[in-house]
Design a protein around this motif. Structure first.
Motif, PDB file in Angstrom:
ATOM      1  N   HIS A  53     -14.180   3.234  81.305  1.00  0.00           N
ATOM      2  CA  HIS A  53     -13.545   3.791  80.115  1.00  0.00           C
ATOM      3  C   HIS A  53     -14.608   4.342  79.166  1.00  0.00           C
ATOM      4  N   LYS A  54     -14.225   5.404  78.444  1.00  0.00           N
ATOM      5  CA  LYS A  54     -15.165   6.102  77.564  1.00  0.00           C
ATOM      6  C   LYS A  54     -15.330   5.317  76.272  1.00  0.00           C
ATOM      7  N   ILE A  55     -16.603   5.115  75.897  1.00  0.00           N
ATOM      8  CA  ILE A  55     -16.852   4.431  74.625  1.00  0.00           C
ATOM      9  C   ILE A  55     -17.594   5.304  73.628  1.00  0.00           C
ATOM     10  N   ALA A  56     -18.230   6.381  74.084  1.00  0.00           N
ATOM     11  CA  ALA A  56     -18.971   7.254  73.162  1.00  0.00           C
ATOM     12  C   ALA A  56     -19.155   8.618  73.789  1.00  0.00           C
ATOM     13  N   ASP A  57     -19.327   9.623  72.932  1.00  0.00           N
ATOM     14  CA  ASP A  57     -19.675  10.949  73.426  1.00  0.00           C
ATOM     15  C   ASP A  57     -20.481  11.677  72.363  1.00  0.00           C
ATOM     16  N   GLY A  58     -20.910  12.880  72.686  1.00  0.00           N
ATOM     17  CA  GLY A  58     -21.713  13.658  71.759  1.00  0.00           C
ATOM     18  C   GLY A  58     -23.208  13.520  71.990  1.00  0.00           C
ATOM     19  N   TYR A  59     -23.603  12.959  73.129  1.00  0.00           N
ATOM     20  CA  TYR A  59     -25.025  12.884  73.462  1.00  0.00           C
ATOM     21  C   TYR A  59     -25.511  14.277  73.861  1.00  0.00           C
ATOM     22  N   PHE A  60     -26.704  14.624  73.462  1.00  0.00           N
ATOM     23  CA  PHE A  60     -27.290  15.908  73.842  1.00  0.00           C
ATOM     24  C   PHE A  60     -28.179  15.712  75.063  1.00  0.00           C
ATOM     25  N   GLY A  61     -27.570  15.452  76.197  1.00  0.00           N
ATOM     26  CA  GLY A  61     -28.306  15.278  77.443  1.00  0.00           C
ATOM     27  C   GLY A  61     -28.150  13.892  78.015  1.00  0.00           C
ATOM     28  N   CYS A  62     -28.357  13.817  79.297  1.00  0.00           N
ATOM     29  CA  CYS A  62     -28.188  12.572  80.030  1.00  0.00           C
ATOM     30  C   CYS A  62     -29.222  11.519  79.636  1.00  0.00           C
ATOM     31  N   ARG A  82     -21.590   5.408  83.497  1.00  0.00           N
ATOM     32  CA  ARG A  82     -21.760   6.785  83.956  1.00  0.00           C
ATOM     33  C   ARG A  82     -21.821   7.680  82.723  1.00  0.00           C
ATOM     34  N   CYS A  83     -22.630   8.712  82.806  1.00  0.00           N
ATOM     35  CA  CYS A  83     -22.703   9.727  81.766  1.00  0.00           C
ATOM     36  C   CYS A  83     -22.083  10.998  82.332  1.00  0.00           C
ATOM     37  N   LEU A  84     -21.028  11.460  81.717  1.00  0.00           N
ATOM     38  CA  LEU A  84     -20.309  12.635  82.193  1.00  0.00           C
ATOM     39  C   LEU A  84     -20.661  13.832  81.324  1.00  0.00           C
ATOM     40  N   MET A  85     -21.177  14.884  81.939  1.00  0.00           N
ATOM     41  CA  MET A  85     -21.521  16.096  81.217  1.00  0.00           C
ATOM     42  C   MET A  85     -20.272  16.963  81.065  1.00  0.00           C
ATOM     43  N   HIS A  86     -20.029  17.450  79.856  1.00  0.00           N
ATOM     44  CA  HIS A  86     -18.934  18.381  79.640  1.00  0.00           C
ATOM     45  C   HIS A  86     -19.384  19.472  78.674  1.00  0.00           C
ATOM     46  N   PHE A  87     -18.686  20.587  78.741  1.00  0.00           N
ATOM     47  CA  PHE A  87     -19.040  21.752  77.938  1.00  0.00           C
ATOM     48  C   PHE A  87     -18.043  21.915  76.796  1.00  0.00           C
ATOM     49  N   SER A  88     -18.569  22.253  75.629  1.00  0.00           N
ATOM     50  CA  SER A  88     -17.737  22.524  74.463  1.00  0.00           C
ATOM     51  C   SER A  88     -18.246  23.835  73.879  1.00  0.00           C
ATOM     52  N   GLY A  89     -17.633  24.932  74.313  1.00  0.00           N
ATOM     53  CA  GLY A  89     -18.132  26.247  73.919  1.00  0.00           C
ATOM     54  C   GLY A  89     -19.463  26.507  74.591  1.00  0.00           C
ATOM     55  N   MET A  90     -20.480  26.777  73.813  1.00  0.00           N
ATOM     56  CA  MET A  90     -21.816  27.016  74.355  1.00  0.00           C
ATOM     57  C   MET A  90     -22.653  25.738  74.394  1.00  0.00           C
ATOM     58  N   GLU A  91     -22.136  24.639  73.864  1.00  0.00           N
ATOM     59  CA  GLU A  91     -22.863  23.377  73.804  1.00  0.00           C
ATOM     60  C   GLU A  91     -22.564  22.520  75.028  1.00  0.00           C
ATOM     61  N   VAL A  92     -23.528  21.697  75.418  1.00  0.00           N
ATOM     62  CA  VAL A  92     -23.358  20.742  76.511  1.00  0.00           C
ATOM     63  C   VAL A  92     -23.546  19.341  75.939  1.00  0.00           C
ATOM     64  N   PHE A  93     -22.567  18.484  76.183  1.00  0.00           N
ATOM     65  CA  PHE A  93     -22.613  17.106  75.681  1.00  0.00           C
ATOM     66  C   PHE A  93     -22.405  16.144  76.836  1.00  0.00           C
ATOM     67  N   ASP A  94     -22.800  14.905  76.629  1.00  0.00           N
ATOM     68  CA  ASP A  94     -22.565  13.841  77.589  1.00  0.00           C
ATOM     69  C   ASP A  94     -21.733  12.762  76.938  1.00  0.00           C
ATOM     70  N   ALA A  95     -20.824  12.183  77.705  1.00  0.00           N
ATOM     71  CA  ALA A  95     -19.996  11.068  77.240  1.00  0.00           C
ATOM     72  C   ALA A  95     -20.363   9.836  78.057  1.00  0.00           C
ATOM     73  N   LEU A  96     -20.357   8.683  77.406  1.00  0.00           N
ATOM     74  CA  LEU A  96     -20.720   7.425  78.051  1.00  0.00           C
ATOM     75  C   LEU A  96     -19.451   6.686  78.473  1.00  0.00           C
ATOM     76  N   TYR A  97     -19.336   6.453  79.785  1.00  0.00           N
ATOM     77  CA  TYR A  97     -18.238   5.667  80.349  1.00  0.00           C
ATOM     78  C   TYR A  97     -18.839   4.368  80.886  1.00  0.00           C
ATOM     79  N   VAL A  98     -18.191   3.251  80.586  1.00  0.00           N
ATOM     80  CA  VAL A  98     -18.723   1.961  81.015  1.00  0.00           C
ATOM     81  C   VAL A  98     -17.707   1.214  81.878  1.00  0.00           C
ATOM     82  N   TYR A  99     -18.225   0.297  82.669  1.00  0.00           N
ATOM     83  CA  TYR A  99     -17.389  -0.574  83.510  1.00  0.00           C
ATOM     84  C   TYR A  99     -17.623  -1.996  83.027  1.00  0.00           C
ATOM     85  N   PRO A 100     -16.542  -2.686  82.700  1.00  0.00           N
ATOM     86  CA  PRO A 100     -16.695  -4.033  82.112  1.00  0.00           C
ATOM     87  C   PRO A 100     -17.394  -5.002  82.960  1.00  0.00           C
TER      88      PRO A 100
END
Length: 100
Positions: A53-62, A82-100
């Motif tokens: 499940h996702k707990i944070a996002d907005g990282y600028f890179g893995c 896991r860090c999932l890379m996603h695109f928001s317009g011209m920006e690239v962000f990573d979201a942090l997903y964790v496993y309990p």
């Protein structure tokens, strides 16, 4: 006698340069080390395994995402991430997903 001292100086220079090159070379064992056995935790495609499940996002890179992910494992907050890379317009962000 003068040509003898120039010849001696030339040999000394070659000897010093050879020593510098030999000392700056990586050790022979570095060639056999091979890649890390740990799987990559940075994903480009949205393929988060079930149970994460996702707990944070907005990282600028893995790298920044992995710092928080590794911290959580080291402190017992979660067992995997896991860090999932996603695109928001011209920006690239990573979201942090964790496993309990």
């Amino acid at each position: 006698m003068r040509s003898q001292s120039i010849k001696s100086l030339g040999l000394t220079t070659v000897t010093v340069l050879t020593a510098v090159v030999a000392l700056s070379a990586p050790p022979a064992s570095a060639d056999t080390a091979g890649p890390s056995s740990e799987p990559s935790r940075c994903l480009i495609l949205p393929s988060i395994p079930p149970g994460f499940h996702k707990i944070a996002d907005g990282y600028f890179g893995c790298d920044f995402c992995s710092i928080d992910g590794d911290w959580g494992i080291a402190n017992g907050r979660w067992t995997d991430y896991r860090c999932l890379m996603h695109f928001s317009g011209m920006e690239v962000f990573d979201a942090l997903y964790v496993y309990p």
